[in-house]
Design an enzyme around this catalytic site. Structure first.
Site, PDB file in Angstrom:
ATOM      1  N   TYR A 162      60.025  12.897  31.729  1.00 35.20           N
ATOM      2  CA  TYR A 162      60.465  12.024  32.834  1.00 35.20           C
ATOM      3  C   TYR A 162      59.808  10.943  32.685  1.00 35.20           C
ATOM      4  O   TYR A 162      58.354  10.851  32.938  1.00 35.20           O
ATOM      5  CB  TYR A 162      60.266  12.846  34.158  1.00 35.20           C
ATOM      6  N   ASP A 214      57.087  22.034  37.391  1.00 39.38           N
ATOM      7  CA  ASP A 214      57.904  21.308  38.114  1.00 39.38           C
ATOM      8  C   ASP A 214      59.158  21.813  38.167  1.00 39.38           C
ATOM      9  O   ASP A 214      59.911  21.591  37.104  1.00 39.38           O
ATOM     10  CB  ASP A 214      57.806  19.524  37.500  1.00 39.38           C
ATOM     11  N   ILE A 240      61.841  21.122  40.046  1.00 40.80           N
ATOM     12  CA  ILE A 240      62.560  20.378  40.944  1.00 40.80           C
ATOM     13  C   ILE A 240      64.050  20.505  40.855  1.00 40.80           C
ATOM     14  O   ILE A 240      64.915  20.171  41.716  1.00 40.80           O
ATOM     15  CB  ILE A 240      61.917  18.830  40.731  1.00 40.80           C
ATOM     16  N   LYS A 295      66.697  16.260  44.448  1.00 39.76           N
ATOM     17  CA  LYS A 295      67.698  16.831  43.528  1.00 39.76           C
ATOM     18  C   LYS A 295      68.912  17.755  43.862  1.00 39.76           C
ATOM     19  O   LYS A 295      69.809  17.513  44.120  1.00 39.76           O
ATOM     20  CB  LYS A 295      67.088  17.149  42.186  1.00 39.76           C
TER      21      LYS A 295
END
Lengths: 443, 541
Positions: free
Chosen positions: A154, A239, A241, A278
């Protein structure tokens, strides 16, 4: 008062943090956003505008959240709850509302099909995952230390993890040969690189499911990553998410499950980041959490979260929403189905234009291979193609180089932040573009 | 920081080693000189010692390096200049704690956290501030349910006018949150927002700030960056205006939270500039100047001054004259001024509040050095909603702060709700007026109550507290004596107050009493309890 004195500087100097460009906002990732903002697509008013496919936002399931909030509005506005309000308005305890933490723990368990347990007291609240990642970096590493991150990653990490913290990111290079999955060799190579730079590695940060790949990390690879962290005595940040945005309920293996299987040995080096931006499509709410198996990290993170607390009003609303099992079960299942449907739509559409993508099973985007269309198989070639796609085809997609991908020609394309009609328009444009490009090459 | 104290303790070790080693070198060398085969020993031993010395130093330096705060981006090989070693604020860091957590070299040891995480500033879990808060949490006073509980006088929260806000919410909140589709409906607030907040919210906040400061100055929404509370606002400004190792001048006594907000993650220092009771704890430019010069001598670069107006814990308002003097001083030294005006709407005295914004205008050459911090936690009693403001005249600072605000962003539904509330002019005006009246009433009553006990307070014009001189009751005129009294107040009188030492006050015996968490009925209870302790103290002397 102020006397005009041309010699004397009238601006006190700013810090290096303020004037540095580590915020990374000069990269194509953000340039694309700019182009979109200046000429945004609109079905009726601006049908030839730029279609935003660079924003990983989930709008396919928002109607369910909207319905919930409308039907339960008193939870966000204390229509009936006068005593509730009093505590709420004054509540700035960095522990976070207990009911909120309990609801979050329960929601995270549900997403993992009950295969892992989460303790509400190990949850630290932050205003979004951006803050959570930065906070963990402050806690786990000192300025000059390094975190290892598998590529492609990212683009925001360059900013979130380095800017104020002074911590360096050292990429673990992954390529298409291994489907961009992490290998022990790649991890070792990155670690050695850090050593050669005289830099101390303090942790490895993975995103699972991966952004931008749109795929979950296989169990065996997760085990290897954890073993690597143990061998080097470093931290592991997972992570997760996008954990609620997997297309099936069983393909996602959380690090929490692996720890449970190992009876939580070595768990104190593992930390999980989660957020509702998200999975629930609520990025504006600014809700992030750190889940750590390390008590000292939890205590420190909690104190540090004073800089980034979630509004008590929002905590209260979400505590109610997430503990409503009827809502959450329905939401998780439906969201998965809709995302899968979208994914298939875009994959098929791209396939008919002879464009292949990495096999994906999660997330709000797919990882598209446009290398056959490159003039030259380099980063410059990729950026040239990106530029054409942005300005001529008018699609904002994210070039792999902004994700630090070592192979040119890959692009991340988001599919969940638009209506089906818009997606069709985008697919048609891509189709036409590829056709023209082929014709151009033949001429 | 701890490197300074570390070198103090490692020295004797080294000396002892050196002493013993010296003998082992001299004897063989004598042998060499006298040709008795000590040549080998005489050359090997020093080499071996040298090798061990290097090893020892290397290991120590590694440890020290990981404790030092480096400039961002640099590799972890440089060490801090010795001149920055003297940092009074950080003396209290438990060194043993931090050493235990530095990673042992063997992989089988526990995984370590950063030195930054370990360097929790003075005011950690055991500080009076936190101990007091904990005690209240465990045993909170309630008139009916727990009349012997601990009364909270240590938290600057305003409960006096919460009912007004509550009333507004009950009547308006539902619509405020859901009204209208599109941009302002639920779908509008759920999506990603510009990280520095909805423009409409900035407009509403700018207007509110202006109203709170009696409309003498208008605030430009484009000069506002919103953050999740004033705490990150201060930290962000610290990150923007100073590098790690630089310093800010802060007049004492000051809000204990500054130690965390300004220093913790930034590596920036605070140089306390003492104010004295003889001056009514007002800022003296002479003292600022002296502190600046001293800092320079120590090699510390001062980047700015942080003032609070109204001040916390004293409650002073800065006069227009003082503001001008501060500006002159800042100009002369070419540094920044951060004016924390978070209590601007909570003035209750006869003096008028003057904002830094009033003495700076758009054409002013000095505008680039002035930055104001504000928030809704105090004036609107909504600390839970996390709304802070950075207001600056410096475009570069605004640009940087805007980007940094992504780490401390305000929840969109809260923004939406507050837009509605702050745009309700009638409500805002009523609230400000009534709130001030109630604050004044409580202040007057509370101060009078203390006076009857022989305890004087400084004249304060703003804030939720009074600053009381209890030096007459302490056993020894020292921090120790003050903390003993604090302890008695907490454990015998069962009231939680903030001792002056937590605020870095150089004169012992001063205490901050927050009265805004009380009702009028509570005041006599508090006074009675203080009297109990007062009698105990007097009878002992």
């Amino acid at each position: 008062m102020a006397v005009l004195d041309i010699e004397q500087p009238n601006s006190a100097p700013l810090s290096t943090v303020a004037i540095s460009n580590t915020h990374g906002e000069d990269s194509p990732f953000f340039a694309g956003w700019k182009a979109y903002n200046e000429n945004p697509y609109d079905e009726l008013n601006n049908p030839s505008g730029v279609i935003q496919m660079g924003l990983a936002e989930n709008q396919v399931s928002f109607d369910m959240v909207e319905k919930y909030v409308e039907e339960h509005s008193e939870e966000s506005s204390w229509g009936k709850g006068a005593p509730g309000f009093r505590e709420n308005a004054l509540f700035q305890d960095y522990h976070g509302l207990k009911s909120f933490r309990q609801a979050m723990a329960g929601f995270m368990e549900e997403i993992r099909g009950g295969r892992a347990k989460f303790d509400p007291d190990k949850i630290v609240i932050t205003a979004g995952a951006t803050a959570a990642n930065e906070l963990l970096t402050f806690i786990l590493a000192d300025p000059g230390d390094a975190l290892l991150i598998p590529t492609p990653y990212y683009p925001g990490f360059d900013r979130d993890l380095s800017w104020r913290t002074g911590v360096n990111i050292i990429p673990i290079h992954c390529d298409s040969k291994s489907n961009f999955q992490v290998t022990p060799e790649a991890m070792e190579a990155a670690y050695k690189k850090a050593e050669s730079m005289n830099t101390k590695v303090k942790g490895i940060l993975i995103t699972n499911p991966s952004n931008p790949l749109g795929a979950t990390i296989q169990r065996s690879v997760m085990e290897q990553i954890l073993d690597f962290a143990i061998r080097k005595n470093i931290h592991l940040v997972s992570d997760e998410i996008y954990s609620g945005s997997t297309f099936s309920s069983t393909e996602f293996i959380s690090i929490a499950e692996i720890l449970e299987a190992r009876k939580y040995r070595e768990a104190e080096r593992v930390h999980i980041v989660y957020s509702l931006s998200k999975d629930l499509g609520l990025p504006g709410f600014r809700v992030g959490t750190i889940y750590s198996y390390n008590d000292r990290v939890v205590t420190t993170a909690r104190r540090m979260s004073s800089f980034t607390l979630i509004s008590s009003q929002t905590q209260h609303l979400l505590a109610c929403m997430l503990s409503n099992k009827e809502f959450t079960q329905n939401y998780i299942t439906t969201n998965r189905e809709r995302l899968q449907k979208r994914y298939e739509m875009i994959i098929n559409g791209l396939r008919s234009a002879r464009i292949e993508c990495l096999k994906g099973n999660a997330g709000l985007f797919c990882w598209m291979n446009l290398s056959p269309l490159l003039e030259e198989n380099t980063k410059e070639g990729e950026l040239a193609l990106w530029d054409i796609i942005l300005n001529e085809v008018r699609l904002n997609i994210s070039p792999g180089s902004s994700c630090h991908c070592s192979e040119p020609g890959w692009f991340r394309v988001c599919f969940a932040n638009m209506s089906e009609q818009t997606l069709e328009v985008a697919l048609r444009r891509i189709h036409d573009f590829v056709e023209e490009r082929k014709k151009g090459k033949l001429n | 920081m701890t490197r300074f104290s570390k070198s103090r303790s490692s020295k004797p070790e080294q000396e002892a080693r050196g002493g013993g080693a010296a003998m082992r070198v001299i004897v063989p060398l004598q042998g060499v000189v006298q040709g008795r085969g000590g040549l080998v020993l005489g050359s090997i031993i020093p080499c071996v010692l040298f090798y061990f010395l290097q090893l020892y130093l290397k290991r120590n330096r590694n440890d020290a390096d990981s404790e030092n705060e480096q400039n961002p981006g640099g590799p972890n090989t440089t060490t801090r200049s010795s001149s920055s070693g003297q940092l009074p604020e950080l003396d209290a860091i438990p060194r043993s704690l931090s050493r235990a957590l530095l990673s042992p070299k063997s992989p089988s040891g526990p995984v370590s956290v950063s030195a930054r995480a370990n360097g929790i500033v003075k005011g950690g879990a055991e500080s009076p501030y936190n101990v007091g808060l904990k005690r209240v949490k465990e045993d909170p006073y309630d008139e009916l349910a727990n009349p012997n509980g601990v009364i909270q006088l240590g938290l600057a929260e305003n409960k006096l006018s919460l009912d007004l806000v509550n009333e507004w919410l009950v009547e308006n909140a539902r619509e405020a949150l859901l009204a209208g589709g599109g941009e302002l409906g639920i779908s509008g607030i759920a999506t990603y927002q510009p990280f520095d907040r909805l423009m409409e919210f900035k407009v509403a906040v700018a207007e509110f700030m202006s109203q709170v400061m009696e409309k003498v100055v208008s605030f430009n929404p484009n000069q506002i960056v919103l953050t999740a509370g004033a705490t990150p606002a201060i930290e962000i400004l610290s990150f923007c205006l100073a590098d790690s190792g630089n310093a800010f001048l802060v007049p004492t006594p000051y809000y204990p939270g500054f130690d965390r907000d300004v220093k913790w993650r930034t590596g920036v220092e605070i140089i306390p500039v003492p104010c004295r009771s003889a001056d009514n704890f007002n800022i003296s430019i002479t003292a600022l100047d002296r502190a600046f010069i001293q800092a320079k001598k120590r090699g510390l670069k001062v980047r700015g001054i942080i003032v609070s107006n109204p001040s916390n814990p004293v409650g002073n308002l800065l006069s227009q004259e003082t503001l001008y003097s501060l500006l002159d001083f800042a100009r002369e030294k070419n540094i920044h001024i951060v004016s924390n005006e978070i209590l601007a709407g909570s003035t209750h005295g006869s003096e008028e509040f003057v904002s830094m914004a009033e003495i700076i205008n758009q054409e002013d050459l000095d505008r680039n050095r002035v930055h104001i911090v504000y928030g809704l936690s105090k004036d609107l009693s909504l600390p839970g909603f996390r709304v802070g403001v950075i207001y600056s005249f410096n475009n570069e600072v605004l640009a940087a702060a805007k980007k940094l605000a992504r780490f401390s962003s305000i929840s969109a539904p809260t923004q939406r709700l507050l837009i509605s509330m702050l745009s309700d002019t009638k409500f805002v005006q009523k609230f400000i007026k009534v709130n001030r009246e109630r604050l004044q009433k409580m202040y007057v009553k509370f101060v009078a109550g203390l006076k009857r006990l022989g305890i004087e307070c400084t004249k304060s014009n703003g804030g939720f507290y009074c600053w009381a001189d209890m030096s007459g009751l302490i056993s020894s005129y020292s921090e120790k004596g003050e903390l003993e009294l604090w302890d008695k107040l907490l454990n015998i009188a069962k009231i939680n107050v903030t001792p002056g030492s937590s605020c870095h006050c150089i004169e012992p015996g001063w205490f901050r009493f927050c009265f805004s968490t009380l009702t009028e009925k509570d005041i006599p209870v508090v006074m009675e309890r203080i009297q109990k302790v007062s009698e105990i103290c007097k009878s002992r002397s």
